[in-house]
Scaffold this active site. Structure first.
Site, PDB file in Angstrom:
ATOM      1  N   LYS A 141       0.865  -1.182   0.000  1.00 38.79           N
ATOM      2  CA  LYS A 141       0.000   0.000   0.000  1.00 38.79           C
ATOM      3  C   LYS A 141       0.896   1.224   0.000  1.00 38.79           C
ATOM      4  CE  LYS A 141      -4.466   0.729   0.078  1.00 38.79           C
ATOM      5  NZ  LYS A 141      -5.541  -0.186  -0.347  1.00 38.79           N
ATOM      6  N   ASP A 181      -7.074   4.325  -4.434  1.00 35.31           N
ATOM      7  CA  ASP A 181      -7.713   4.127  -3.128  1.00 35.31           C
ATOM      8  C   ASP A 181      -8.357   5.490  -2.839  1.00 35.31           C
ATOM      9  OD1 ASP A 181      -7.647   1.940  -0.779  1.00 35.31           O
ATOM     10  OD2 ASP A 181      -7.519   3.895   0.179  1.00 35.31           O
TER      11      ASP A 181
HETATM   12  N1  GLU Z   1      -7.287   0.066  -2.885  1.00 36.99           N
HETATM   13  C1  GLU Z   1      -8.005  -1.124  -3.232  1.00 36.99           C
HETATM   14  C2  GLU Z   1      -8.026  -2.074  -2.055  1.00 36.99           C
HETATM   15  O1  GLU Z   1      -8.072  -1.637  -0.934  1.00 36.99           O
HETATM   16  C3  GLU Z   1      -7.555  -1.740  -4.541  1.00 36.99           C
HETATM   17  C4  GLU Z   1      -6.136  -2.159  -4.627  1.00 36.99           C
HETATM   18  C5  GLU Z   1      -5.713  -2.607  -6.021  1.00 36.99           C
HETATM   19  O2  GLU Z   1      -6.544  -2.711  -6.918  1.00 36.99           O
HETATM   20  O3  GLU Z   1      -4.512  -2.851  -6.178  1.00 36.99           O
HETATM   21  O4  GLU Z   1      -8.040  -3.277  -2.181  1.00 36.99           O
END
Ligand code: GLU
Length: 460
Positions: A141, A181
């Site tokens: 992340k 996100d």
């Molecule tokens: N931010 C999204 C999550 O919390 C998607 C992450 C992604 O697609 O890599 O899963």
């Protein structure tokens, strides 16, 4: 809002209590100022004791000690110049937690609340969520404390370019693949991808997901998290001979997840009645008008109260959360710790039947415990919101094969992935002696896959 931690391990048998407690003690000692990260680690470690009991090799192999420490953490300065010519400095983060199952994968969050604790909790969750999808993706992340709200497009572009000027060297389709996100949508992804392309001189489609469908993005990626959360509810209810048709659904948030959860709830014959932002919530008993909500929040980037001004029969409730509104199903889709014990009690008092987390860790541990005690079907974010990242993995597949799948095919794949995610969590909960407990189930099923791969790949 902060959450408290119990000191005893609720589902830990004697033999596994000690090693889990030892790891928790170390994590607390090493990360004393990271409450969200500690909360996420507690939730996972407290529910996987039965897995360790059946697989002592995971304890001997030091899986827990390694998992709670990210493989790599990148912290960097993001300088940029605003429209008045003033220099601004933000903080950039990318925490690469685990690449044992595939390239690091997880979104970027741009929000003033972002700090290392938030990014680490999200990255830690992502390991197990991604494993649960059954696709070959690791966990990561990233983000920044930059706030895109109220910034011009030119400012957002300059910020994104500066952010990518550092981060590009840590990314790549086989290395680390970010996505969106909170605060990172189509506009930001476009600027970030464009700068990566410029500085690397590579049009590497698979290095970012959530791209525009005209330039390598996948159909249904935008809708996937919200759609997936509602599909997950349908699966939970289906196990009990019930369905969403005719149900009142309470949704929080008004971003990408909330909007498409509301849209899919309508399509499945339910009535979604709430949405919210940081100023308060709206309630619309006739069912939220998705077109108007998108106009207010996505096109005009305005406050949610504007929805109630334009829609007769709807009302805006200031400085409150939507959980006081009677609903059959709740889909918290705003942010972490947005639903506490009092909110859970209000939902339970009004007869809520199922809760599915569209956001990451929206329920506090006390709220989850209240749902458990009341026998409410509870789908944790790791399972219920896995549709977003699962569709990101579909985008990576399409990019690698230089293919483009239709909307209907992609949605059918998402539907079947959400069924598999549900069944994996449901079955693991049964296997490990906690039938119906999707928290134990999702954590155990995700953890098992990661732990087996870590053992096989040696001490890395
Ligand atoms: N931010 C999204 C999550 O919390 C998607 C992450 C992604 O697609 O890599 O899963």
């Amino acid at each position: 809002m902060s959450a408290s931690f119990s000191t005893t391990l609720p589902v830990a048998p004697e033999a596994t209590r000690e090693p889990i407690q030892a790891v928790l003690d170390t994590v607390h000692a090493r990360n004393p100022h990271e409450p969200e990260f500690l909360q996420a680690v507690h939730e996972v470690l407290e529910s996987i004791a039965p897995v360790l009991e059946q697989h002592p090799q995971f304890v001997e192999g030091g899986i827990l000690e390694r998992l709670v420490e990210p493989e790599r953490q990148i912290l960097f300065r993001v300088p940029w110049v605003d429209d008045e010519g003033r220099l601004r400095v933000n903080r950039g983060f990318r925490v690469q937690f685990s690449s044992v199952l595939g390239p690091y994968k997880g979104g970027l969050r741009f929000h003033p609340s972002v700090n290392l604790s938030i990014i680490k909790f999200l990255g830690f969750e992502q390991i197990f969520k991604n494993a649960l999808t059954g696709q070959g993706i690791g966990g990561a992340k990233g983000g920044s404390d930059f706030d895109p709200h109220g910034r011009s497009d030119a400012e957002v572009m300059r910020f994104c370019q500066s952010f990518m000027n550092e981060l590009y060297r840590h990314l790549g389709e086989h290395t680390d693949v970010p996505a969106g996100d909170i605060g990172v949508g189509a506009r930001e992804i476009g600027y970030l991808f464009g700068q990566y392309r410029k500085v690397t001189n590579r049009h590497e489609s698979g290095m970012f997901t959530g791209k525009g469908v005209q330039w390598g993005g996948a159909e249904v990626r935008t809708e996937a998290t919200g759609y997936g959360a509602v599909f997950f509810v349908e699966e939970m209810l289906g196990r009990h001979g019930d369905s969403l048709a005719g149900k009142r659904v309470g949704v929080s948030g008004s971003g990408n997840v909330a909007i498409y959860a509301i849209a899919k709830a309508h399509q499945l014959g339910a009535t979604p009645v709430t949405a919210s932002d940081s100023s308060g919530y709206i309630v619309d008993d006739a069912g939220i008008d998705v077109g108007l909500l998108r106009q207010v929040k996505e096109v005009e980037r305005g406050r949610i109260s504007e929805y109630a001004v334009r829609r007769s029969g709807a009302r805006f409730v200031e400085a409150a959360r939507p959980w006081e509104v009677p609903v059959d199903v709740a889909v918290p889709s705003a942010t972490q710790n947005e639903l506490d014990e009092a909110d859970a009690d209000a939902l339970i008092g009004n007869g809520v039947r199922a809760v599915a987390e569209g956001a990451n860790m929206p329920s506090t541990p006390e709220a989850i415990e209240a749902f458990r005690r009341a026998g409410v079907l509870f789908g944790p974010g790791k399972a219920a919101n896995a549709g977003g990242v699962a569709t990101s993995a579909l985008e990576m597949s399409q990019n690698a094969a230089r293919q483009r799948w239709s909307f209907d095919d992609s949605e059918a794949k998402l539907r079947s992935i959400m069924k598999d995610v549900h069944d994996a969590a449901f079955d693991a909960a049964e296997r490990y002696g906690h039938p119906g407990d999707y928290v134990v189930g999702a954590n155990s099923a995700g953890f098992e896959r990661v732990a087996h791969a870590m053992l096989a790949q040696g001490v890395i």
